[in-house]
Write a protein that holds these residues in place. Structure first.
Motif, mmCIF file in Angstrom:
data_model
loop_
_atom_site.group_PDB
_atom_site.id
_atom_site.type_symbol
_atom_site.label_atom_id
_atom_site.label_comp_id
_atom_site.label_asym_id
_atom_site.label_seq_id
_atom_site.Cartn_x
_atom_site.Cartn_y
_atom_site.Cartn_z
ATOM 1 N N ASN A 17 10.583 75.146 -20.331
ATOM 2 C CA ASN A 17 10.530 74.528 -19.005
ATOM 3 C C ASN A 17 11.149 75.416 -17.926
ATOM 4 O O ASN A 17 10.875 75.243 -16.737
ATOM 5 C CB ASN A 17 11.257 73.178 -19.016
ATOM 6 C CG ASN A 17 10.355 72.052 -19.480
ATOM 7 O OD1 ASN A 17 9.143 72.208 -19.562
ATOM 8 N ND2 ASN A 17 10.932 70.913 -19.785
ATOM 9 N N GLN A 18 11.988 76.347 -18.358
ATOM 10 C CA GLN A 18 12.622 77.267 -17.405
ATOM 11 C C GLN A 18 11.742 78.480 -17.111
ATOM 12 O O GLN A 18 12.137 79.371 -16.355
ATOM 13 C CB GLN A 18 13.972 77.733 -17.959
ATOM 14 C CG GLN A 18 14.975 76.603 -18.164
ATOM 15 C CD GLN A 18 16.272 77.103 -18.777
ATOM 16 O OE1 GLN A 18 17.034 77.823 -18.130
ATOM 17 N NE2 GLN A 18 16.531 76.734 -20.015
ATOM 18 N N LYS A 26 13.206 72.815 -23.705
ATOM 19 C CA LYS A 26 14.292 73.142 -22.779
ATOM 20 C C LYS A 26 14.153 74.565 -22.240
ATOM 21 O O LYS A 26 14.275 74.804 -21.032
ATOM 22 C CB LYS A 26 15.642 72.977 -23.482
ATOM 23 C CG LYS A 26 16.834 73.398 -22.640
ATOM 24 C CD LYS A 26 18.126 73.325 -23.449
ATOM 25 C CE LYS A 26 19.302 73.882 -22.658
ATOM 26 N NZ LYS A 26 20.550 73.884 -23.467
ATOM 27 N N GLU A 27 13.913 75.518 -23.129
ATOM 28 C CA GLU A 27 13.790 76.916 -22.705
ATOM 29 C C GLU A 27 12.463 77.165 -21.986
ATOM 30 O O GLU A 27 12.423 77.831 -20.943
ATOM 31 C CB GLU A 27 13.898 77.852 -23.912
ATOM 32 C CG GLU A 27 15.268 77.927 -24.551
ATOM 33 C CD GLU A 27 15.564 76.772 -25.498
ATOM 34 O OE1 GLU A 27 16.723 76.617 -25.902
ATOM 35 O OE2 GLU A 27 14.614 76.020 -25.843
ATOM 36 N N ASN A 37 17.286 84.580 -22.958
ATOM 37 C CA ASN A 37 18.287 83.852 -22.179
ATOM 38 C C ASN A 37 19.011 84.720 -21.151
ATOM 39 O O ASN A 37 19.369 84.243 -20.070
ATOM 40 C CB ASN A 37 19.307 83.210 -23.125
ATOM 41 C CG ASN A 37 18.721 82.030 -23.878
ATOM 42 O OD1 ASN A 37 18.196 81.099 -23.286
ATOM 43 N ND2 ASN A 37 18.782 82.074 -25.193
ATOM 44 N N ILE A 62 14.678 84.556 -18.608
ATOM 45 C CA ILE A 62 14.829 83.293 -17.868
ATOM 46 C C ILE A 62 15.436 83.497 -16.482
ATOM 47 O O ILE A 62 14.907 82.971 -15.495
ATOM 48 C CB ILE A 62 15.629 82.265 -18.700
ATOM 49 C CG1 ILE A 62 14.763 81.757 -19.861
ATOM 50 C CG2 ILE A 62 16.083 81.093 -17.831
ATOM 51 C CD1 ILE A 62 15.459 80.774 -20.787
#
Length: 204
Positions: free
Chosen positions: A106-107, A103-104, A68, A72
């Motif tokens: 897709n980034q 969610k993660e 994170n 990302i």
């Protein structure tokens, strides 16, 4: 100050994971607060200083926080030929443990992945090579012209892979990152310039 006694920006440095050691995780090529300073911060009298550093963004280094905080935000430039395999193996382990989901992932469509030729291209530009057993095998027909098929080294290099592993879960993982399993039509609502057409893979 990091473990090598160099000054670092707060956004680039982590607290080491206390239960694992200075490396924090399976990936040790990162910056950690100097151990002497870290031990001092853990003294009861320095609790407020450690909390202050946490409010500035210094956090404990785990694979999840590293994803994170570092991967990302830098997805398009993070992977190199040296770390491309271990990064994805780490992410797949997080996925298997349900620490990360769509969610993660897709980034991470801009995260570069290795192709069967050893080239790094964005996940969203990749297709599965035939070894992944995709719904629509394309490699045999396009491999001479296209360098976009995902390397199977992501499976063979994973020391945690199961014997005779079902590849469904791996395909699902990569699909969430944008890897394509079949062909999809691209609709353009206007005439493209020759430069734009070339950028989409069209040629004369």
């Amino acid at each position: 100050m990091d473990q090598d006694n160099h000054l670092q920006l707060i956004k680039d440095i982590y607290f080491p994971a206390e239960t694992i050691g200075d490396s924090g995780t399976s990936d040790s090529d990162n910056l950690f607060i100097n151990k002497i300073i870290f031990d001092w911060l853990n003294e009861k009298t320095q609790k407020s200083i450690k909390q202050w550093l946490q409010t500035l963004g210094v956090i404990q280094r785990t694979d999840l926080t590293f994803l994170n905080k570092t991967i990302i935000p830098n997805a398009s430039t993070y992977n190199t030929s040296e770390n491309a395999l271990k990064t994805i193996i780490m992410l797949f382990m997080l996925f298997q443990k349900h620490d990360i989901e769509k969610k993660e992932l897709n980034q991470l469509k801009k995260l570069k992945l290795l192709t069967t030729r050893g080239t790094l291209i964005a996940a969203e530009q990749c297709c599965f090579c035939d070894q992944y057993k995709p719904r629509l095998p394309l490699e045999e027909y396009l491999k001479a012209k296209e360098d976009k098929f995902l390397s199977f080294d992501y499976v063979t290099s994973d020391i945690f892979k199961k014997e005779n592993e079902d590849l469904t879960e791996r395909r699902r993982f990569f699909i969430m990152m944008g890897v394509q399993e079949e062909l999809h039509p691209i609709v353009f609502n206007r005439k493209l310039t020759s430069y734009e057409a070339a950028g989409h893979g069209f040629c004369d």
